[in-house]
Design a protein around this motif. Structure first.
Motif, PDB file in Angstrom:
ATOM      1  N   SER A   9     106.391  17.439  -9.150  1.00 52.78           N
ATOM      2  CA  SER A   9     105.155  18.077  -9.607  1.00 52.78           C
ATOM      3  C   SER A   9     104.193  16.977 -10.037  1.00 52.78           C
ATOM      4  N   SER A  11     100.046  16.208 -11.584  1.00 49.34           N
ATOM      5  CA  SER A  11      98.798  16.689 -12.179  1.00 49.34           C
ATOM      6  C   SER A  11      97.676  15.768 -11.727  1.00 49.34           C
ATOM      7  N   LYS A  30      98.242  24.524  -7.552  1.00 51.48           N
ATOM      8  CA  LYS A  30      98.151  25.288  -8.793  1.00 51.48           C
ATOM      9  C   LYS A  30      97.413  26.603  -8.530  1.00 51.48           C
ATOM     10  N   SER A  50      93.770  19.678 -11.937  1.00 53.88           N
ATOM     11  CA  SER A  50      94.641  20.680 -11.349  1.00 53.88           C
ATOM     12  C   SER A  50      96.048  20.109 -11.246  1.00 53.88           C
ATOM     13  N   ALA A  51      96.866  20.714 -10.398  1.00 54.25           N
ATOM     14  CA  ALA A  51      98.240  20.260 -10.215  1.00 54.25           C
ATOM     15  C   ALA A  51      98.768  20.798  -8.892  1.00 54.25           C
TER      16      ALA A  51
END
Length: 67
Positions: A9, A11, A30, A50-51
Motif C-alpha cells: 500500500s 500513500s 483509493k 491519495s493512496a
C-alpha cells in the motif's frame, strides 16, 4: 525502480503517474473496490493526497512521475 512480487500500500502527497516497462500488477485506487490489471507498456495515474494498493504478480519495472 523494481517491485518484486508482493502486496503493498502506498500513500501520495502529490499526483503520481506510474509508467510500467515490464511486469504485471493489479492496482486498487483509493475509493475504488475493484482492482485493475496493468502490464509493461501501460501506466496509471494516482491523484494527489491519495493512496493505492498494488499486488505485483510479475516483477515490476517502473518509473514514477510526480506532479
Amino acid at each position: 525502480g523494481v517491485i518484486l512480487p508482493s502486496k503493498l500500500s502506498f500513500s501520495t502527497g502529490g499526483r503520481v503517474i506510474m509508467e510500467l516497462f515490464e511486469g504485471r500488477c493489479r492496482v486498487t485506487l483509493k475509493g475504488e473496490t475493484a482492482a485493475k490489471e496493468y502490464t509493461g507498456g501501460t501506466s496509471f495515474k494516482v491523484a494527489g493526497d491519495s493512496a493505492f494498493d498494488i499486488e505485483v504478480i510479475e516483477a515490476l519495472h517502473y518509473v514514477c512521475h510526480f506532479g
